[in-house]
Design a protein around this motif. Structure first.
Motif, PDB file in Angstrom:
ATOM      1  N   LEU A  19       0.829  -1.199   0.000  1.00 17.71           N
ATOM      2  CA  LEU A  19       0.000   0.000   0.000  1.00 17.71           C
ATOM      3  C   LEU A  19       0.866   1.251   0.000  1.00 17.71           C
ATOM      4  O   LEU A  19       1.843   1.321   0.751  1.00 17.71           O
ATOM      5  CB  LEU A  19      -0.911   0.009   1.227  1.00 17.71           C
ATOM      6  CG  LEU A  19      -1.983  -1.069   1.248  1.00 17.71           C
ATOM      7  CD1 LEU A  19      -2.681  -1.092   2.601  1.00 17.71           C
ATOM      8  CD2 LEU A  19      -2.991  -0.861   0.150  1.00 17.71           C
ATOM      9  N   ILE A  32      -1.627  -5.810   0.463  1.00 20.91           N
ATOM     10  CA  ILE A  32      -2.809  -6.591   0.097  1.00 20.91           C
ATOM     11  C   ILE A  32      -2.324  -7.900  -0.510  1.00 20.91           C
ATOM     12  O   ILE A  32      -1.475  -7.904  -1.409  1.00 20.91           O
ATOM     13  CB  ILE A  32      -3.674  -5.833  -0.932  1.00 20.91           C
ATOM     14  CG1 ILE A  32      -4.187  -4.526  -0.339  1.00 20.91           C
ATOM     15  CG2 ILE A  32      -4.825  -6.708  -1.400  1.00 20.91           C
ATOM     16  CD1 ILE A  32      -4.851  -3.620  -1.355  1.00 20.91           C
ATOM     17  N   THR A  55      -7.787  -1.582  -7.819  1.00 17.84           N
ATOM     18  CA  THR A  55      -7.107  -0.984  -6.669  1.00 17.84           C
ATOM     19  C   THR A  55      -6.655   0.440  -6.983  1.00 17.84           C
ATOM     20  O   THR A  55      -6.782   1.327  -6.134  1.00 17.84           O
ATOM     21  CB  THR A  55      -5.900  -1.824  -6.191  1.00 17.84           C
ATOM     22  OG1 THR A  55      -5.023  -2.058  -7.283  1.00 17.84           O
ATOM     23  CG2 THR A  55      -6.335  -3.128  -5.582  1.00 17.84           C
TER      24      THR A  55
END
Length: 72
Positions: A19, A32, A55
């Protein structure tokens, strides 16, 4: 970017994404991980492309203020 997010463990492909620092406060983890539930490289690459698109869209919405931490 696709190859950076694609990992194979026990013959199964996984999606893994660190992230970004500005997005991390919205999540309770630093990366993730998601099983792609396939042993097929071509299928995994197709699925990863879709996951990356989704995402990146989510990150864009978070950065623009469209979502809040309670909206996730």
């Amino acid at each position: 970017m696709v190859s950076e997010c694609l990992f194979k463990r026990n013959n199964i492909y996984y999606f893994r994404l660190n992230l970004p620092q500005d997005i991390a406060p919205y999540f309770s983890c630093k990366e993730i991980w998601k099983s792609l539930k396939t042993m097929n490289y071509k299928s995994a690459k197709t699925t990863i492309s879709k996951l990356l698109y989704n995402t990146e869209r989510l990150f864009l919405h978070l950065r623009s203020g469209m979502y809040t931490d309670t909206g996730l």
